[in-house]
Write a protein that holds these residues in place. Structure first.
Motif, PDB file in Angstrom:
ATOM      1  N   ASN A   1      36.747  -6.903 -45.244  1.00 22.03           N
ATOM      2  CA  ASN A   1      37.193  -7.895 -46.218  1.00 22.03           C
ATOM      3  C   ASN A   1      35.995  -8.507 -46.942  1.00 22.03           C
ATOM      4  O   ASN A   1      34.965  -8.798 -46.337  1.00 22.03           O
ATOM      5  CB  ASN A   1      37.972  -9.003 -45.493  1.00 22.03           C
ATOM      6  CG  ASN A   1      38.638  -9.954 -46.465  1.00 22.03           C
ATOM      7  OD1 ASN A   1      39.312  -9.529 -47.401  1.00 22.03           O
ATOM      8  ND2 ASN A   1      38.438 -11.247 -46.256  1.00 22.03           N
TER       9      ASN A   1
ATOM     10  N   THR B   1      35.350 -11.694 -49.711  1.00 20.77           N
ATOM     11  CA  THR B   1      35.870 -12.798 -50.520  1.00 20.77           C
ATOM     12  C   THR B   1      34.722 -13.404 -51.322  1.00 20.77           C
ATOM     13  O   THR B   1      33.609 -13.588 -50.810  1.00 20.77           O
ATOM     14  CB  THR B   1      36.519 -13.890 -49.650  1.00 20.77           C
ATOM     15  OG1 THR B   1      35.584 -14.334 -48.657  1.00 20.77           O
ATOM     16  CG2 THR B   1      37.779 -13.372 -48.980  1.00 20.77           C
TER      17      THR B   1
ATOM     18  N   GLY C   1      36.382 -17.678 -52.555  1.00 17.72           N
ATOM     19  CA  GLY C   1      37.723 -17.836 -52.010  1.00 17.72           C
ATOM     20  C   GLY C   1      38.733 -16.811 -52.478  1.00 17.72           C
ATOM     21  O   GLY C   1      39.904 -16.889 -52.101  1.00 17.72           O
ATOM     22  N   ARG C   2      38.303 -15.820 -53.249  1.00 14.82           N
ATOM     23  CA  ARG C   2      39.228 -14.816 -53.773  1.00 14.82           C
ATOM     24  C   ARG C   2      38.832 -13.424 -53.298  1.00 14.82           C
ATOM     25  O   ARG C   2      37.648 -13.123 -53.166  1.00 14.82           O
ATOM     26  CB  ARG C   2      39.254 -14.855 -55.306  1.00 14.82           C
ATOM     27  CG  ARG C   2      39.888 -16.130 -55.862  1.00 14.82           C
ATOM     28  CD  ARG C   2      39.667 -16.272 -57.353  1.00 14.82           C
ATOM     29  NE  ARG C   2      38.282 -16.636 -57.652  1.00 14.82           N
ATOM     30  CZ  ARG C   2      37.832 -16.910 -58.869  1.00 14.82           C
ATOM     31  NH1 ARG C   2      38.651 -16.841 -59.907  1.00 14.82           N
ATOM     32  NH2 ARG C   2      36.572 -17.237 -59.065  1.00 14.82           N
ATOM     33  N   ASN C   3      39.829 -12.591 -53.060  1.00 12.76           N
ATOM     34  CA  ASN C   3      39.574 -11.228 -52.619  1.00 12.76           C
ATOM     35  C   ASN C   3      38.894 -10.437 -53.734  1.00 12.76           C
ATOM     36  O   ASN C   3      39.390 -10.374 -54.860  1.00 12.76           O
ATOM     37  CB  ASN C   3      40.893 -10.555 -52.212  1.00 12.76           C
ATOM     38  CG  ASN C   3      40.681  -9.141 -51.724  1.00 12.76           C
ATOM     39  OD1 ASN C   3      40.604  -8.205 -52.506  1.00 12.76           O
ATOM     40  ND2 ASN C   3      40.610  -8.976 -50.419  1.00 12.76           N
TER      41      ASN C   3
ATOM     42  N   ASN D   1      41.290  -9.362 -56.889  1.00 12.09           N
ATOM     43  CA  ASN D   1      41.076 -10.328 -57.969  1.00 12.09           C
ATOM     44  C   ASN D   1      39.877  -9.972 -58.847  1.00 12.09           C
ATOM     45  O   ASN D   1      39.287 -10.849 -59.477  1.00 12.09           O
ATOM     46  CB  ASN D   1      40.876 -11.734 -57.386  1.00 12.09           C
ATOM     47  CG  ASN D   1      42.034 -12.193 -56.521  1.00 12.09           C
ATOM     48  OD1 ASN D   1      41.902 -12.280 -55.307  1.00 12.09           O
ATOM     49  ND2 ASN D   1      43.163 -12.471 -57.134  1.00 12.09           N
TER      50      ASN D   1
END
Length: 216
Positions: A56, A58, A61-63, A67
């Motif tokens: 993962n 980020t 705060g966004r993937n 995004n």
């Protein structure tokens, strides 16, 4: 601010990245070093959402993958090898203006002018017909003028002449302190006075992560 958790990437059966875990914070100025095939460019491509990957990532705060279009406005990128963009210089500039609220045409022209690139003279030319050095100068102007929260630079000065490299690193010193900068360079001496953190990679693994107060 930016978090990579167990990030892996393989092409067919070849593992290019293996369980990368990193946290990048505001004001980090990071040089990523390592030989050819260490995984530096692949790491950047995963970070920018270009590649699917394990684990993962980020960003603010966004993937990073899901995004990636939304994140474009917060990220500046200069690739190691300029892509064969078919747009004219004018079209490329207008595209960048359309996806960011922070960039202005005056800022783009200012950086390009410092690098001795006359945009007005070449604005009707297709980008792919530029020389490698001119392509790099325009991509640098677009990235720096954007005032991004994250600046990713993959061998950004590789095609620049000595004067262009000097001006480029002078401009880097002027970016806001809170901007996170990730860069690779084979000329370590050029970046040692700019970075406060060095991450070393080998065969897809992080083998060193050293922070500095100041490097001189």
């Amino acid at each position: 601010m930016i978090c990579l958790e167990n990030v892996g990437k393989k092409f067919f059966k070849h593992h290019v990245l293996s369980k990368i875990n990193l946290k990048l914070n505001s004001s980090d100025r990071i040089a990523i070093i390592g030989g050819n095939g260490a995984g530096k460019t692949t790491l950047f491509r995963c970070l920018l959402g270009h590649y699917t990957h394990q684990g993962n990532i980020t960003i603010f705060g966004r993937n990073a993958r899901r995004n990636r279009v939304e994140l474009l406005k917060d990220v500046g990128f200069v690739p190691q090898i300029p892509p064969p963009i078919q747009m004219t210089v004018e079209e490329l500039i207008n595209f960048n203006l359309s996806i960011s609220d922070t960039v202005t045409k005056d800022d783009i022209f200012s950086v390009a002018s410092d690098l001795k690139l006359d945009i007005l003279e070449h604005q009707k030319k297709p980008f792919f017909k530029f020389s490698g050095g001119m392509q790099q100068k325009l991509l640098i102007a677009l990235a720096l003028a954007k005032k991004p929260k994250l600046l990713v630079l993959d061998e950004p000065a590789a095609n620049l002449d000595p004067y262009g490299r000097e001006i480029f690193f002078e401009r880097l010193q002027e970016i806001p302190k809170e901007t996170i900068v990730l860069l690779t360079s084979h000329r370590v001496n050029e970046v040692k006075n700019f970075v406060n953190r060095v991450i070393e990679m080998d065969c897809g693994n992080v083998i060193g992560d050293q922070r500095f107060e100041v490097i001189k």
